[in-house]
Design a protein around this motif. Structure first.
Motif, short mmCIF file in Angstrom:
data_model
loop_
_atom_site.label_atom_id
_atom_site.label_comp_id
_atom_site.label_asym_id
_atom_site.label_seq_id
_atom_site.Cartn_x
_atom_site.Cartn_y
_atom_site.Cartn_z
N UNK A 103 -5.12 48.34 -10.93
CA UNK A 103 -6.49 47.92 -10.58
C UNK A 103 -6.95 48.48 -9.23
N UNK A 104 -6.06 48.55 -8.24
CA UNK A 104 -6.44 49.10 -6.94
C UNK A 104 -6.77 50.58 -7.03
N UNK A 105 -6.09 51.29 -7.97
CA UNK A 105 -6.41 52.70 -8.18
C UNK A 105 -7.82 52.84 -8.76
N UNK A 106 -8.15 51.99 -9.72
CA UNK A 106 -9.45 52.05 -10.39
C UNK A 106 -10.56 51.67 -9.41
N UNK A 107 -10.27 50.80 -8.44
CA UNK A 107 -11.28 50.35 -7.48
C UNK A 107 -11.83 51.51 -6.66
N UNK A 108 -11.10 52.63 -6.60
CA UNK A 108 -11.58 53.80 -5.88
C UNK A 108 -12.72 54.49 -6.62
N UNK A 109 -12.88 54.17 -7.91
CA UNK A 109 -13.98 54.73 -8.70
C UNK A 109 -15.08 53.68 -8.79
N UNK A 110 -16.25 54.00 -8.30
CA UNK A 110 -17.30 53.00 -8.21
C UNK A 110 -18.66 53.63 -8.50
N UNK A 111 -19.39 53.12 -9.49
CA UNK A 111 -19.05 52.03 -10.41
C UNK A 111 -18.20 52.55 -11.56
N UNK A 112 -17.48 51.63 -12.20
CA UNK A 112 -16.58 52.07 -13.27
C UNK A 112 -16.29 50.94 -14.24
N UNK A 113 -15.98 51.36 -15.46
CA UNK A 113 -15.45 50.45 -16.48
C UNK A 113 -14.14 51.04 -16.94
N UNK A 114 -13.08 50.23 -16.96
CA UNK A 114 -11.75 50.76 -17.26
C UNK A 114 -11.03 49.88 -18.27
N UNK A 115 -10.38 50.54 -19.22
CA UNK A 115 -9.44 49.89 -20.12
C UNK A 115 -8.04 50.33 -19.69
#
Length: 262
Positions: A103-115
């Motif tokens: 989740x912390x890796x995905x937080x670097x992409x903004x805005x984003x939707x991740x599965x």
């Protein structure tokens, strides 16, 4: 003066606002709902447009981009050997069944939707919200996900409309709280100025005084301007406007001193 003229005058004329203190509370309450409607229309339109765009992109990626997958026993399964990261118009769609991304890796992409392998994430304004598959007992396949998205698409305008109504009511409720706070500041100014103004009149003045800072912040949001300390700026403008309004309220005439015994 009709409600549109009141709105226009409240943006720049402390003298006119001062005259509104004599009007009935019911008209003031109606005015608050009116100017909050104006303030929420632009962000609501942007909100609805972004949801519609995001939904359309998600549907397209499910049908054309994402590999065949399933979510079973709280785990995302697919034949993908590395994370899939897609970008379109500055928005990110991430698919990772490998467990490589956190989740912390995905937080670097903004805005984003991740599965991700065990949870779905939504990232907005540097903050992410996660939904664990196991917690929500989600078991689904790619085909059933497509069917679900298509079903939701049929009622999406209704859902967006309900969300916008909720946003408007919530924002208006918070504005009433802010006006009550500002009305107590008005009471302090009343004592300092020595003018004859009741609490109900202070509340009315606070309501009209809140117009300018509210519309300015709504304009900043509409133009996507990242203004630092916007909350502080709101209150500074409100206090200054209220001070100017009280300066336009005439002070009671001093009684003439009675002459001494002749």
């Amino acid at each position: 003066m009709n409600i549109f003229q009141q709105f226009y005058k409240s943006l720049y004329s402390p003298e006119t606002i001062a005259k509104f203190r004599f009007q009935k509370i019911g008209k003031t309450i109606l005015y608050i709902f009116f100017f909050m409607l104006i303030a929420t229309i632009p962000p609501s339109w942007l909100f609805g447009s972004s949801i519609q765009s995001f939904f359309t992109q998600t549907e397209t990626h499910l049908q054309e981009t994402f590999p065949d997958f399933s979510i079973e026993n709280g785990v995302l399964l697919s034949d993908l050997e590395e994370p899939l990261i897609l970008e379109e118009n500055g928005e990110f769609i991430i698919f990772d069944s490998t467990g490589e991304l956190t989740p912390s890796d995905v937080a670097d992409y903004d805005p984003a939707f991740a599965l991700l392998e065990r949870e779905a994430l939504i990232v907005a304004d540097g903050v992410y919200q996660s939904f664990n598959y196991q917690d929500i007992a989600l078991n689904i396949t790619r085909d059933s996900a497509i069917d679900l998205v298509e079903s939701v698409g049929g009622i999406l305008p209704l859902l967006i409309g309900l969300l916008i109504v909720f946003m408007y009511l919530f924002a208006t409720g918070m504005k009433f709280i802010g006006i009550f706070t500002l009305s107590f500041v008005a009471l302090l100014m009343r004592r300092r100025r020595g003018v004859k103004v009741t609490y109900a009149q202070c509340w009315t003045l606070a309501a009209y005084t809140a117009t300018l800072p509210t519309i300015l912040l709504a304009l900043f949001d509409t133009l996507a301007l990242n203004v630092p300390y916007s909350f502080t700026i709101y209150w500074i403008i409100a206090f200054i406007m209220l001070y100017l309004v009280f300066n336009k309220i005439p002070q009671p005439k001093m009684r003439e001193e009675q002459s001494e015994d002749k």
